[in-house]
Scaffold this motif. Structure first.
Motif: not given
Lengths: 243, 109
Positions: A159, A161-163, A202
């Motif tokens: 998460v 890494s993505a955000n 998240n």
């Protein structure tokens, strides 16, 4: 003498490539020993970070064969495959300063952003709070309190890494330990801090953090508990029940 | 990029959908016994206040739940941010709502 092939990431955030070193194999050897050998005997320009070498300080986190680990307590035998090759890189999800050294600023800034500093409920003239070791809150706090800030969970989190704004497992785990600390004043401010756009909601509960935590903590469970607590408090507020 | 508000909305709509999905599945199994025909379905649904409420509630829950879920996918995987993200997720939610309610109206009115 047998050697181990160590591929070490060299460079900065902009550009890095793997450089190969041959390090003598020993009976007992940690991944940190390999890196230290390279720096002492082969290439003194190699940058890396360590301090205590015994799993206390949390400064030697690196990616080993693509997985985040505390290198001082990671035995080479544990990670060495039949190819006798080990790949060592800087922790993921943090900007690289040089070689194996990452900039931990965002990691610690997020600790503060979740309210991870101490919120004293008493002053120095009042007597210290008596806390029962067996109280439910204290036992919940115990489960989360042994974090050494190594950043391994943060590097393992998809998460993050993505955000990149997401607070990540370590900071949220810290927040949960403070919510359970009877010495913490104004717990609602912590619950508010973890409820925002970068907060605990998240988390996808993939549990990489709990899987990789070298101290075998369970940040994923702490985050789930934060979600439940925030949920209950918001629903309570909605129906006007003050606590 | 999901706040407590959206998280709670998505969980509450999931709570609503869980029994509705089971009811919908049971109905489908019941409906196909002995063949499936438009007249049979319309015979059951037309004029039925129960099925109108059942599926209208379902449509509301789906529109909210799916829009929030897809919003997260758009944000994390396609890196869509800001007003474009809001526009896309609201559009998806509204499209599901309008299409769904139109269908419910068509089979129950």
């Amino acid at each position: 003498m047998n050697t181990i092939t160590v591929q070490v990431s060299r460079g900065s955030e902009k550009h890095s490539e793997f450089q190969t070193f041959e390090v003598p194999e020993q009976e007992n050897q940690t991944v940190l020993d390999l890196v230290t050998y390279i720096q002492e005997y082969i290439d003194p320009t190699l940058s890396y970070r360590f301090a205590c070498r015994v799993g206390m300080c949390g400064s030697c986190g690196m990616m080993v064969n693509g997985e985040p680990r505390w290198t001082c307590r990671t035995h080479v035998k544990k990670v060495l495959g039949s190819s006798k090759t080990i790949e060592v890189g800087p922790l993921k999800n943090l900007p690289v300063i040089k070689d194996l050294v990452v900039d931990m600023d965002t990691f610690f800034d997020k600790w503060i952003a979740v309210g991870g500093v101490h919120h004293p409920s008493k002053n120095r003239h009042q007597s210290i709070e008596k806390i029962s070791e067996l109280s439910a809150e204290r036992m919940s706090a115990n489960e989360a309190v042994e974090c050494i800030n190594c950043g391994v969970c943060y590097a393992s989190c998809d998460v993050v890494s993505a955000n990149s704004d997401y607070f990540g497992p370590a900071a949220l785990n810290r927040a949960w330990s403070l919510v359970n600390d009877v010495k913490t004043k104004n717990k609602d401010s912590i619950l508010e801090a973890v409820s925002g756009n970068a907060g605990c909601h998240n988390c996808h509960s993939q549990q990489n953090c709990s899987n990789y935590c070298p101290n075998e903590l369970n940040p994923s469970a702490s985050i789930a508990s934060l979600k439940r607590t925030v949920f209950a408090s918001k629903i309570n507020n909605l129906f006007g029940n003050s606590k | 990029m999901i706040s407590a508000k959206l998280f709670i909305l998505q969980r509450l709509t999931a709570l609503i959908m869980a029994p509705l999905v089971l009811g919908h599945l049971a109905l489908m199994i019941y409906a196909v016994q002995g063949g499936l025909s438009a007249s049979e379905i319309l015979g059951r649904t037309q004029g039925s206040v129960f099925w109108a409420i059942f599926y209208a509630l379902f449509v509301f829950a789906v529109a909210i739940h799916a829009a929030i879920g897809v919003r997260t996918v758009l944000f994390e995987w396609l890196k869509i941010r800001g007003s474009v993200l809001e526009l896309l997720s609201w559009s998806l939610g509204l499209a599901l709502l309008v299409m769904g309610l139109y269908s419910v109206y068509a089979v129950t009115a």
